[in-house]
Design a protein around this motif. Structure first.
Motif, PDB file in Angstrom:
ATOM      1  N   GLY A 168     148.123-119.841   8.274  1.00  0.00           N
ATOM      2  CA  GLY A 168     146.905-120.520   7.844  1.00  0.00           C
ATOM      3  C   GLY A 168     146.312-121.389   8.945  1.00  0.00           C
ATOM      4  O   GLY A 168     145.119-121.290   9.257  1.00  0.00           O
ATOM      5  N   LEU A 169     147.132-122.220   9.569  1.00  0.00           N
ATOM      6  CA  LEU A 169     146.630-123.113  10.604  1.00  0.00           C
ATOM      7  C   LEU A 169     146.176-122.352  11.847  1.00  0.00           C
ATOM      8  O   LEU A 169     145.255-122.801  12.556  1.00  0.00           O
ATOM      9  CB  LEU A 169     147.695-124.139  10.979  1.00  0.00           C
ATOM     10  CG  LEU A 169     147.915-125.255   9.948  1.00  0.00           C
ATOM     11  CD1 LEU A 169     149.088-126.131  10.343  1.00  0.00           C
ATOM     12  CD2 LEU A 169     146.650-126.105   9.800  1.00  0.00           C
ATOM     13  N   CYS A 170     146.798-121.205  12.116  1.00  0.00           N
ATOM     14  CA  CYS A 170     146.380-120.405  13.271  1.00  0.00           C
ATOM     15  C   CYS A 170     145.024-119.742  13.047  1.00  0.00           C
ATOM     16  O   CYS A 170     144.466-119.145  13.970  1.00  0.00           O
ATOM     17  CB  CYS A 170     147.435-119.353  13.598  1.00  0.00           C
ATOM     18  SG  CYS A 170     148.850-120.019  14.520  1.00  0.00           S
ATOM     19  N   ALA A 171     144.486-119.862  11.845  1.00  0.00           N
ATOM     20  CA  ALA A 171     143.132-119.369  11.570  1.00  0.00           C
ATOM     21  C   ALA A 171     142.099-120.476  11.742  1.00  0.00           C
ATOM     22  O   ALA A 171     140.918-120.278  11.448  1.00  0.00           O
ATOM     23  CB  ALA A 171     143.067-118.818  10.143  1.00  0.00           C
ATOM     24  N   THR A 172     142.560-121.643  12.246  1.00  0.00           N
ATOM     25  CA  THR A 172     141.661-122.803  12.387  1.00  0.00           C
ATOM     26  C   THR A 172     141.701-123.348  13.816  1.00  0.00           C
ATOM     27  O   THR A 172     142.503-122.910  14.649  1.00  0.00           O
ATOM     28  CB  THR A 172     142.084-123.920  11.424  1.00  0.00           C
ATOM     29  OG1 THR A 172     143.300-124.534  11.911  1.00  0.00           O
ATOM     30  CG2 THR A 172     142.322-123.378  10.015  1.00  0.00           C
ATOM     31  N   LYS A 173     140.866-124.358  14.046  1.00  0.00           N
ATOM     32  CA  LYS A 173     140.819-125.000  15.358  1.00  0.00           C
ATOM     33  C   LYS A 173     142.041-125.872  15.612  1.00  0.00           C
ATOM     34  O   LYS A 173     142.293-126.293  16.753  1.00  0.00           O
ATOM     35  CB  LYS A 173     139.558-125.845  15.470  1.00  0.00           C
ATOM     36  CG  LYS A 173     139.485-126.957  14.426  1.00  0.00           C
ATOM     37  CD  LYS A 173     138.169-127.684  14.471  1.00  0.00           C
ATOM     38  CE  LYS A 173     138.087-128.760  13.385  1.00  0.00           C
ATOM     39  NZ  LYS A 173     136.756-129.431  13.358  1.00  0.00           N
ATOM     40  N   ASP A 174     142.806-126.173  14.566  1.00  0.00           N
ATOM     41  CA  ASP A 174     143.992-127.027  14.701  1.00  0.00           C
ATOM     42  C   ASP A 174     145.269-126.222  14.963  1.00  0.00           C
ATOM     43  O   ASP A 174     146.376-126.705  14.739  1.00  0.00           O
ATOM     44  CB  ASP A 174     144.185-127.857  13.423  1.00  0.00           C
ATOM     45  CG  ASP A 174     143.197-129.007  13.326  1.00  0.00           C
ATOM     46  OD1 ASP A 174     142.311-129.105  14.205  1.00  0.00           O
ATOM     47  OD2 ASP A 174     143.305-129.801  12.375  1.00  0.00           O
ATOM     48  N   TRP A 175     145.143-125.010  15.456  1.00  0.00           N
ATOM     49  CA  TRP A 175     146.299-124.118  15.556  1.00  0.00           C
ATOM     50  C   TRP A 175     147.383-124.627  16.493  1.00  0.00           C
ATOM     51  O   TRP A 175     148.577-124.337  16.302  1.00  0.00           O
ATOM     52  CB  TRP A 175     145.849-122.726  15.991  1.00  0.00           C
ATOM     53  CG  TRP A 175     145.313-122.630  17.389  1.00  0.00           C
ATOM     54  CD1 TRP A 175     144.027-122.872  17.784  1.00  0.00           C
ATOM     55  CD2 TRP A 175     146.041-122.273  18.560  1.00  0.00           C
ATOM     56  NE1 TRP A 175     143.902-122.688  19.135  1.00  0.00           N
ATOM     57  CE2 TRP A 175     145.133-122.303  19.638  1.00  0.00           C
ATOM     58  CE3 TRP A 175     147.362-121.913  18.814  1.00  0.00           C
ATOM     59  CZ2 TRP A 175     145.501-122.013  20.942  1.00  0.00           C
ATOM     60  CZ3 TRP A 175     147.735-121.614  20.109  1.00  0.00           C
ATOM     61  CH2 TRP A 175     146.812-121.668  21.157  1.00  0.00           C
ATOM     62  N   ARG A 176     147.019-125.404  17.526  1.00  0.00           N
ATOM     63  CA  ARG A 176     148.022-125.823  18.512  1.00  0.00           C
ATOM     64  C   ARG A 176     149.088-126.755  17.935  1.00  0.00           C
ATOM     65  O   ARG A 176     150.198-126.832  18.459  1.00  0.00           O
ATOM     66  CB  ARG A 176     147.335-126.506  19.701  1.00  0.00           C
ATOM     67  CG  ARG A 176     146.581-125.540  20.609  1.00  0.00           C
ATOM     68  CD  ARG A 176     145.864-126.266  21.731  1.00  0.00           C
ATOM     69  NE  ARG A 176     145.178-125.329  22.610  1.00  0.00           N
ATOM     70  CZ  ARG A 176     143.995-124.793  22.337  1.00  0.00           C
ATOM     71  NH1 ARG A 176     143.372-125.115  21.200  1.00  0.00           N
ATOM     72  NH2 ARG A 176     143.426-123.943  23.175  1.00  0.00           N
ATOM     73  N   LYS A 177     148.753-127.440  16.854  1.00  0.00           N
ATOM     74  CA  LYS A 177     149.734-128.396  16.327  1.00  0.00           C
ATOM     75  C   LYS A 177     150.935-127.710  15.669  1.00  0.00           C
ATOM     76  O   LYS A 177     151.957-128.353  15.411  1.00  0.00           O
ATOM     77  CB  LYS A 177     149.069-129.367  15.349  1.00  0.00           C
ATOM     78  CG  LYS A 177     148.611-128.784  14.031  1.00  0.00           C
ATOM     79  CD  LYS A 177     147.940-129.894  13.213  1.00  0.00           C
ATOM     80  CE  LYS A 177     147.480-129.411  11.845  1.00  0.00           C
ATOM     81  NZ  LYS A 177     146.777-130.478  11.111  1.00  0.00           N
ATOM     82  N   VAL A 178     150.830-126.408  15.406  1.00  0.00           N
ATOM     83  CA  VAL A 178     151.964-125.730  14.779  1.00  0.00           C
ATOM     84  C   VAL A 178     153.073-125.444  15.781  1.00  0.00           C
ATOM     85  O   VAL A 178     154.206-125.152  15.386  1.00  0.00           O
ATOM     86  CB  VAL A 178     151.528-124.398  14.106  1.00  0.00           C
ATOM     87  CG1 VAL A 178     150.486-124.653  13.045  1.00  0.00           C
ATOM     88  CG2 VAL A 178     151.031-123.400  15.132  1.00  0.00           C
ATOM     89  N   ILE A 179     152.764-125.542  17.080  1.00  0.00           N
ATOM     90  CA  ILE A 179     153.761-125.211  18.104  1.00  0.00           C
ATOM     91  C   ILE A 179     154.981-126.121  18.001  1.00  0.00           C
ATOM     92  O   ILE A 179     156.119-125.680  18.189  1.00  0.00           O
ATOM     93  CB  ILE A 179     153.133-125.298  19.511  1.00  0.00           C
ATOM     94  CG1 ILE A 179     152.034-124.237  19.652  1.00  0.00           C
ATOM     95  CG2 ILE A 179     154.191-125.107  20.592  1.00  0.00           C
ATOM     96  CD1 ILE A 179     151.244-124.342  20.927  1.00  0.00           C
ATOM     97  N   GLU A 180     154.754-127.384  17.698  1.00  0.00           N
ATOM     98  CA  GLU A 180     155.858-128.337  17.608  1.00  0.00           C
ATOM     99  C   GLU A 180     156.363-128.511  16.181  1.00  0.00           C
ATOM    100  O   GLU A 180     157.187-129.389  15.923  1.00  0.00           O
ATOM    101  CB  GLU A 180     155.404-129.695  18.163  1.00  0.00           C
ATOM    102  CG  GLU A 180     154.943-129.659  19.607  1.00  0.00           C
ATOM    103  CD  GLU A 180     155.999-129.070  20.544  1.00  0.00           C
ATOM    104  OE1 GLU A 180     157.208-129.313  20.303  1.00  0.00           O
ATOM    105  OE2 GLU A 180     155.631-128.372  21.497  1.00  0.00           O
ATOM    106  N   LEU A 181     155.886-127.670  15.278  1.00  0.00           N
ATOM    107  CA  LEU A 181     156.338-127.747  13.894  1.00  0.00           C
ATOM    108  C   LEU A 181     157.823-127.394  13.825  1.00  0.00           C
ATOM    109  O   LEU A 181     158.240-126.366  14.353  1.00  0.00           O
ATOM    110  CB  LEU A 181     155.534-126.778  13.030  1.00  0.00           C
ATOM    111  CG  LEU A 181     155.599-126.951  11.510  1.00  0.00           C
ATOM    112  CD1 LEU A 181     154.941-128.262  11.102  1.00  0.00           C
ATOM    113  CD2 LEU A 181     154.901-125.785  10.819  1.00  0.00           C
ATOM    114  N   PRO A 182     158.654-128.249  13.204  1.00  0.00           N
ATOM    115  CA  PRO A 182     160.084-127.937  13.137  1.00  0.00           C
ATOM    116  C   PRO A 182     160.362-126.746  12.217  1.00  0.00           C
ATOM    117  O   PRO A 182     159.543-126.391  11.376  1.00  0.00           O
ATOM    118  CB  PRO A 182     160.691-129.233  12.568  1.00  0.00           C
ATOM    119  CG  PRO A 182     159.584-129.890  11.829  1.00  0.00           C
ATOM    120  CD  PRO A 182     158.324-129.536  12.565  1.00  0.00           C
TER     121      PRO A 182
END
Length: 548
Positions: A168-182
Motif C-alpha cells: 500500500g505505501l509503495c503506491a504512494t509518495k511515502d514509499w521510502r519510509k517502509v525501508i526501515e519498517l521492522p
C-alpha cells in the motif's frame, strides 16, 4: 494426538492401530469437507458477483442504500461471508464501474471502521488501482492514513499484513519510509525493490534485496516480478547493464536461484536488444552448453554429516510427523518397517509402477514436446498398460549385477503374471492400492544409507514442506541418488547417472548460466520443485557496448 497413539501401538495391541486408523479416516473426511466448503464459497461468490454486476450495469457505483438492500437480500437466503464476497467483487470490476467508489460506498453503508480483513482488502484495492492508473490526492492520503494506522497498532509484525502495508505505501509518495519498517518479510522486500527500480534508484534496490539473507533459506529468493522489474530498468538505462547485470547474477547465485520462463525471456530480450549475448538452450546430461561450449560446474556432493542431518530431519518431520497415516495405515507401516529391518539395506529402491508404466508415458510426452525427457529417455514400445516384463527384466539385470533391490508396488500387482519371478530375486513390498507409495520409497532409501539409490521419475513433491529447513540438502540428495534409465526394444535397462552439475545460476568463464522452468506457472510451486531443469539461458555481458 498421533504421536501419543503411535507410542502405544508397538506393544502389539491392535486397538491402538484401529484407533489411529479411525483418526486417519476422520482426517480424510475433514479434508473432503473443506474441499466441498471451498466449492460452495466459490459458487456463492459467483452469485454475489452476478448480483452486483447486474445492478451496476454501466453505472460507476451502487449507492449506500443499494448495498444495504443487496446484503439484506443475501442474508435472507442464509448466505454467509456476504460482505467479504461483495468486497472481493470490487477487484473484478472494470470501467465504467469504479472499484474505489463502490468500496467507499460499501464501507459507508455498514460503517466499517475496524474490520482488519476489509481494511487489508481496501489497501490492496488502492494498490491495484495505483498499478493501473494514478491515485487522486485524496485517495493517496486515505491510503497513507490507513497504512499508518495499521503500523501504529503494530499489525506490520504479522507477515501477511506486513506485505499488504508495504504494498500500500509503495503506491504512494511515502514509499521510502517502509525501508526501515521492522519485521519485513520476503514479499515486502521484493515489493520495495520493485518500487525502487521503478523510481530508478537501483542502488537502493540492491541494498533492500540483500535483506533476503537475513531470512530462512527457503524464503531467500527474488520473485519473477522483481527480475522483470530489473529487466525494465535495464531497458530504460542500458548503460547500467554491465555493472548491474553482474550484480543481479551474483546476488542470484548466492541465493541459488531457479528462474521462471517469463522472467528469463524478458531479461533475454532486453539484453539482446542492447548488444549483449543471451540465448535460451536445452541442457543435456553432459552439462556442456551448446552456445558457449562451457562445462557447467560440478555440484558439491553431500557429505556424510549432511546426509545424516537430512535423514534425521526426514525421520522426525515426515515419518514421525502427524500426517503419515494420511498415506498409509499403522498395520501396513509396521509391516513395511519389519521388511526393511529383515532384508535391508538396499542398493536400489525401485518404484515398480513407475518403471512398468513410464516407458509409454515418457515416449508420449517426448513426442508432445518434440524432445526427450532428460531423466529417463525411454524408447520401449508399449501399449499404455503396465508391462511386467519390463519390470522383471530391470530387476533381473540389477540382481545379476549384484545389487540388492527393493521393489515397491501396489497390491493389484499380485494379479500380474509372473510377479513371483520378481520375488525370487528381489524384495517386493506391495502397498495398499489407496496408500501413497512415495513415503515408502523415501524411507527405504534413507534407511539404507547414503549409497542407496532410487529408481523413479516421481519427485515426491508432497514432502517438500515437511522437510523444512533441509530442502536444499534434499535437492542435493535427490540429484545424487535419483537414477533415471533408458530402455530399448530387446535391450537391457541402462541406468542414467543423475545430473552432477550445479542446478542453479552460476558463471563459467565469461558466461552466466541461468536455469529456468517452463512448465510451472505458480511461482510458489516452482521454488519448491525438485525437478531438475533442462532449460537454461546462456548470457554474456559485454563491457563495452554502444548504447543509443
Amino acid at each position: 494426538m498421533f504421536m501419543i497413539l503411535r507410542k502405544t501401538s508397538i506393544c502389539g495391541n491392535s486397538k491402538p492401530f484401529q484407533q489411529v486408523s479411525n483418526y486417519a479416516k476422520i482426517f480424510k473426511l475433514l479434508i473432503s469437507k473443506e474441499e466441498r466448503a471451498a466449492k460452495l464459497q466459490k459458487e456463492r461468490f459467483e452469485l454475489v458477483r452476478t448480483c452486483i454486476t447486474s445492478a451496476l450495469k454501466n453505472r460507476r457505483s451502487l449507492s449506500v442504500s443499494e448495498f444495504r438492500t443487496i446484503e439484506s437480500e443475501m442474508r435472507s437466503k442464509s448466505y454467509h461471508r456476504i460482505r467479504d464476497h461483495i468486497f472481493d467483487v470490487f477487484f473484478t470490476l472494470r470501467p465504467p464501474n469504479d472499484s474505489m467508489e463502490n468500496a467507499r460506498n460499501f464501507i459507508e453503508a455498514f460503517d466499517i471502521k475496524d474490520d482488519l480483513n476489509i481494511t487489508s482488502k481496501l489497501i490492496r484495492l488502492y494498490a491495484k488501482k495505483a498499478s493501473e492508473s494514478q491515485l487522486t490526492e485524496k485517495e493517496e492520503q486515505e491510503l497513507i492514513g490507513r497504512c499508518d494506522a495499521l503500523i501504529a497498532k503494530e499489525f506490520h509484525a504479522l507477515p501477511e499484513m506486513n506485505s499488504i502495508i508495504v504494498n500500500g505505501l509503495c503506491a504512494t509518495k511515502d514509499w521510502r519510509k517502509v525501508i526501515e519498517l521492522p519485521a519485513l518479510c520476503k514479499n515486502s522486500v521484493n515489493i520495495i525493490a520493485r518500487k525502487a527500480l521503478k523510481e530508478n534508484e537501483i542502488d537502493m534496490a540492491w541494498d533492500v534485496l540483500h535483506k533476503l539473507f537475513s531470512f530462512p533459506k527457503h524464503h531467500q529468493h527474488l520473485n519473477s516480478k522483481t527480475i522483470q522489474s530489473v529487466a525494465k530498468y535495464f531497458n530504460r538505462n542500458p548503460k547500467s547493464i554491465p555493472t548491474n547485470a553482474n550484480k543481479l547474477f551474483s546476488l542470484c547465485e548466492k541465493l541459488k536461484m531457479l528462474f521462471t520462463e517469463p522472467a528469463i525471456k524478458e531479461l533475454r530480450d532486453v539484453l539482446e536488444k542492447h548488444g549483449h549475448q543471451a540465448k535460451i538452450i536445452n541442457m543435456g546430461f553432459s552439462g556442456i552448453c551448446s552456445t558457449c561450449k562451457s562445462q557447467l560446474e560440478k555440484s558439491k556432493p553431500l557429505s556424510t554429516t549432511q546426509f545424516n542431518m537430512l535423514r534425521t530431519e526426514f525421520m522426525d518431520k515426515v515419518v514421525k510427523g502427524a500426517d503419515i497415516y494420511q498415506k498409509t495405515t499403522p498395520e501396513e507401516w509396521k509391516s513395511f518397517e519389519e521388511v526393511i529391518r529383515e532384508n535391508g539395506p538396499f542398493d536400489i529402491v525401485m518404484d515398480g509402477l513407475n518403471v512398468s508404466y513410464l516407458a509409454k508415458k515418457t515416449v508420449d510426452q517426448a513426442k508432445a514436446n518434440n524432445q526427450s525427457s532428460s531423466l529417463s529417455k525411454l524408447h520401449f514400445n508399449l501399449d499404455g498398460r503396465p508391462n511386467v516384463h519390463t519390470l522383471t527384466n530391470a530387476v533381473k539385470q540389477l540382481h545379476d549385477e549384484g545389487k540388492r533391490v527393493l521393489v515397491v508396488g501396489r497390491k493389484h500387482m499380485n494379479r500380474w503374471p509372473n510377479i513371483n519371478n520378481i520375488r525370487k530375486i528381489a524384495t517386493l513390498f506391495l502397498v495398499d492400492n489407496i496408500s501413497k507409495d512415495d513415503i515408502f520409497l523415501l524411507y527405504a532409501a534413507m534407511h539404507s544409507g547414503q549409497n542407496s539409490y532410487i529408481l523413479s521419475n516421481d519427485f515426491m513433491r508432497d514432502h517438500k514442506f515437511a522437510i523444512g529447513r533441509y530442502n536444499e540438502l534434499f535437492k542435493l540428495w535427490q540429484q545424487e541418488q535419483w537414477y533415471g534409465f533408458t530402455l530399448g526394444q530387446n535391450k537391457p535397462i541402462e541406468l542414467v547417472k543423475p545430473m552432477q552439475y550445479k542446478m542453479y545460476i552460476h558463471k563459467v568463464g565469461d558466461y552466466w548460466h541461468l536455469p529456468f522452468k517452463t512448465n510451472e506457472h505458480l511461482e510458489a510451486k516452482m521454488w519448491n520443485s525438485y525437478e531438475l531443469p533442462e532449460d537454461w539461458a546462456c548470457i554474456r555481458i559485454k563491457e563495452n557496448v554502444e548504447c543509443e
